[in-house]
Design a protein around this motif. Structure first.
Motif, PDB file in Angstrom:
ATOM      1  N   LEU A  17       0.825  -1.211   0.000  1.00 33.35           N
ATOM      2  CA  LEU A  17       0.000   0.000   0.000  1.00 33.35           C
ATOM      3  C   LEU A  17       0.859   1.261   0.000  1.00 33.35           C
ATOM      4  O   LEU A  17       0.637   2.183  -0.794  1.00 33.35           O
ATOM      5  CB  LEU A  17      -0.916  -0.005   1.227  1.00 33.35           C
ATOM      6  CG  LEU A  17      -1.753   1.257   1.460  1.00 33.35           C
ATOM      7  CD1 LEU A  17      -2.722   1.469   0.307  1.00 33.35           C
ATOM      8  CD2 LEU A  17      -2.505   1.160   2.783  1.00 33.35           C
ATOM      9  N   GLU A  74      -7.135  13.319  -3.971  1.00 35.06           N
ATOM     10  CA  GLU A  74      -8.426  12.751  -3.587  1.00 35.06           C
ATOM     11  C   GLU A  74      -8.558  11.321  -4.134  1.00 35.06           C
ATOM     12  O   GLU A  74      -8.959  10.392  -3.417  1.00 35.06           O
ATOM     13  CB  GLU A  74      -9.557  13.643  -4.116  1.00 35.06           C
ATOM     14  CG  GLU A  74     -10.921  13.009  -4.193  1.00 35.06           C
ATOM     15  CD  GLU A  74     -11.395  12.498  -2.840  1.00 35.06           C
ATOM     16  OE1 GLU A  74     -10.955  13.048  -1.818  1.00 35.06           O
ATOM     17  OE2 GLU A  74     -12.176  11.526  -2.822  1.00 35.06           O
ATOM     18  N   ASP A  75      -8.207  11.135  -5.385  1.00 39.57           N
ATOM     19  CA  ASP A  75      -8.284   9.798  -5.986  1.00 39.57           C
ATOM     20  C   ASP A  75      -7.364   8.812  -5.272  1.00 39.57           C
ATOM     21  O   ASP A  75      -7.750   7.682  -4.972  1.00 39.57           O
ATOM     22  CB  ASP A  75      -7.917   9.866  -7.477  1.00 39.57           C
ATOM     23  CG  ASP A  75      -9.050  10.437  -8.316  1.00 39.57           C
ATOM     24  OD1 ASP A  75     -10.186  10.500  -7.804  1.00 39.57           O
ATOM     25  OD2 ASP A  75      -8.797  10.822  -9.469  1.00 39.57           O
ATOM     26  N   TRP A 110      -8.694   7.980  -1.887  1.00 41.39           N
ATOM     27  CA  TRP A 110      -9.871   7.111  -1.984  1.00 41.39           C
ATOM     28  C   TRP A 110      -9.445   5.652  -2.148  1.00 41.39           C
ATOM     29  O   TRP A 110      -9.959   4.751  -1.486  1.00 41.39           O
ATOM     30  CB  TRP A 110     -10.757   7.526  -3.160  1.00 41.39           C
ATOM     31  CG  TRP A 110     -11.915   6.601  -3.347  1.00 41.39           C
ATOM     32  CD1 TRP A 110     -13.046   6.544  -2.596  1.00 41.39           C
ATOM     33  CD2 TRP A 110     -12.023   5.572  -4.331  1.00 41.39           C
ATOM     34  NE1 TRP A 110     -13.859   5.547  -3.052  1.00 41.39           N
ATOM     35  CE2 TRP A 110     -13.268   4.926  -4.119  1.00 41.39           C
ATOM     36  CE3 TRP A 110     -11.203   5.125  -5.374  1.00 41.39           C
ATOM     37  CZ2 TRP A 110     -13.703   3.866  -4.900  1.00 41.39           C
ATOM     38  CZ3 TRP A 110     -11.641   4.077  -6.153  1.00 41.39           C
ATOM     39  CH2 TRP A 110     -12.871   3.454  -5.921  1.00 41.39           C
ATOM     40  N   ILE A 111      -8.493   5.450  -3.034  1.00 40.64           N
ATOM     41  CA  ILE A 111      -8.007   4.076  -3.242  1.00 40.64           C
ATOM     42  C   ILE A 111      -7.418   3.517  -1.952  1.00 40.64           C
ATOM     43  O   ILE A 111      -7.708   2.389  -1.548  1.00 40.64           O
ATOM     44  CB  ILE A 111      -6.976   4.044  -4.382  1.00 40.64           C
ATOM     45  CG1 ILE A 111      -7.672   4.306  -5.714  1.00 40.64           C
ATOM     46  CG2 ILE A 111      -6.258   2.700  -4.414  1.00 40.64           C
ATOM     47  CD1 ILE A 111      -6.744   4.462  -6.890  1.00 40.64           C
ATOM     48  N   GLN A 149     -10.159   2.482   0.362  1.00 39.66           N
ATOM     49  CA  GLN A 149     -10.796   1.204   0.020  1.00 39.66           C
ATOM     50  C   GLN A 149      -9.927   0.032   0.469  1.00 39.66           C
ATOM     51  O   GLN A 149     -10.421  -0.960   0.978  1.00 39.66           O
ATOM     52  CB  GLN A 149     -11.046   1.110  -1.479  1.00 39.66           C
ATOM     53  CG  GLN A 149     -11.849   2.245  -2.067  1.00 39.66           C
ATOM     54  CD  GLN A 149     -13.005   2.659  -1.177  1.00 39.66           C
ATOM     55  OE1 GLN A 149     -13.030   3.776  -0.666  1.00 39.66           O
ATOM     56  NE2 GLN A 149     -13.949   1.758  -0.934  1.00 39.66           N
ATOM     57  N   VAL A 150      -8.625   0.192   0.261  1.00 33.97           N
ATOM     58  CA  VAL A 150      -7.720  -0.890   0.652  1.00 33.97           C
ATOM     59  C   VAL A 150      -7.724  -1.060   2.169  1.00 33.97           C
ATOM     60  O   VAL A 150      -7.743  -2.185   2.688  1.00 33.97           O
ATOM     61  CB  VAL A 150      -6.297  -0.601   0.156  1.00 33.97           C
ATOM     62  CG1 VAL A 150      -5.324  -1.616   0.724  1.00 33.97           C
ATOM     63  CG2 VAL A 150      -6.258  -0.606  -1.367  1.00 33.97           C
TER      64      VAL A 150
END
Lengths: 211, 211
Positions: free
Chosen positions: A173, A197-198, A201-202, A205-206
């Motif tokens: 990660l 932001e993207d 966000w990822i 989720q992880v």
DNA sequence: AGTTTACAAGTCCTAGGGTCTTGTCAAACG
DNA sequence: CGTTTGACAAGACCCTAGGACTTGTAAACT
């Protein structure tokens, strides 16, 4: 607020050798800053020790006494940028205790913003990725170590949380976040904020996995 | 097997202009292949039209008749690599219908493997990211378009699945996968398989959201 | 402490000449 | 025809030599 455990290693621990900006005489700092300024405007190659001395209002000999060689000047200059970069990342994590995603978002946005306005930082980060640059020869002492330092730094912060994924996955990660940021440094698409932001966000989720 | 909807657009649709390898006379293909071979061994700069002609067993004039200029030869050579790259990615997705994660893993591993053994593909992907290369001038017609094409291709495959995340997030996911792969092309850390596994794992976590 | 002057060594810039390469002919060949 | 050959102008590239500038060091000077 319940997840913080270790206080933090401290930035200087990431750079054991080569004393940081602190410890130089009065002129040294001035010279390095001015060198960075001149590099930003005219490029490293265009700098001469004479011009630099003139700019700071000191004799050429003093430059040699304080700094040593032009190569050493360049390395010190780059080191300054790296330190600022790491400090900024560190600050972002400290600004959001207990909210890892927000910390990642702010750190990413900060780095992307700085890199877009600071050619030196841009060069450092690009070079430590894979791109070439006229400043590359100045990074002899730390090319990949920069990424390593960022990795260790971020990893240290993540380890203060109790995360629902294995250490190996945490490594993946962190690696992902760093690589995505560096990728957007060299080849940006959106604004720093949108990109951050993207990425955040990822990461979110992880981190949500199997909780 | 139930999620496949659209048949697929076809790779040639990604390159509307500039006719692909098909359509050339007998020599043209031979010449482009040999040029790639020579570039791999001695570098593009070392190629001369005379040497190439000699190698293929044809007169220098024929090279000019078939290809045009050296620049055109280089562009055709690079185009070939790009087509092979996209075809390989496309094949990985077709090899795992119904298993998006496996498809991503195989596609990533394949690209990383190819890029590590094929200097030309490596140059193409590095250049389309941010790194420099002696071959960069040959990519005038398509520098970023290569990433775009991969993006469109992968996006097309993802759209054949019913995913639990919004289109905007799908875009961010595809962008992430591509950037991570390109990052590992220019600056690899582990084996292609290990890296692909990590990337696929992250994609999996993202795709598991809110299902 | 810091400055000035001096100096050897080395780098960078420019200009020139020569060779090689590109790209294009037209004519000859099979 | 498609291909080869020979010829050619234009330009790119390589090597050289010279001069100007820069680096890095040292010693004398304030």
């Amino acid at each position: 607020m319940s997840t913080e455990v270790t206080p933090r290693a401290g930035l200087s621990a990431l750079f054991p050798g080569s004393a940081p900006a602190s410890g130089g005489s009065a002129w040294r700092e001035r010279l390095i800053i001015e060198a960075a300024e001149l590099t930003r405007s005219g490029g490293w190659q265009a700098i001469t020790m004479a011009k630099l001395a003139d700019r700071v209002g000191v004799s050429r000999q003093t430059v040699y006494n304080e700094i040593g060689t032009k190569q050493a000047l360049g390395e010190a200059m780059m080191m300054r940028e790296v330190e600022g970069f790491l400090r900024s990342v560190d600050a972002s994590f400290h600004a959001h205790p207990g909210d890892l995603v927000a910390a990642i978002r702010e750190a990413a946005a900060g780095v992307l913003r700085d890199a877009s306005t600071n050619p030196l930082l841009h060069a450092v980060l690009s070079a430590s990725h894979g791109a070439e640059s006229a400043l590359l020869p100045l990074l002899t002492t730390q090319a990949e170590p920069i990424i390593d330092a960022a990795q260790v730094l971020i990893r240290g912060h993540l380890d203060t949380y109790e995360l629902p994924i294995s250490p190996k996955r945490i490594g993946a990660l962190v690696d992902m976040v760093i690589r995505l940021v560096l990728s957007h440094v060299t080849t940006p698409t959106g604004t720093p904020e949108k990109t951050a932001e993207d990425i955040a966000w990822i990461a979110e989720q992880v981190l949500r996995t199997q909780r």
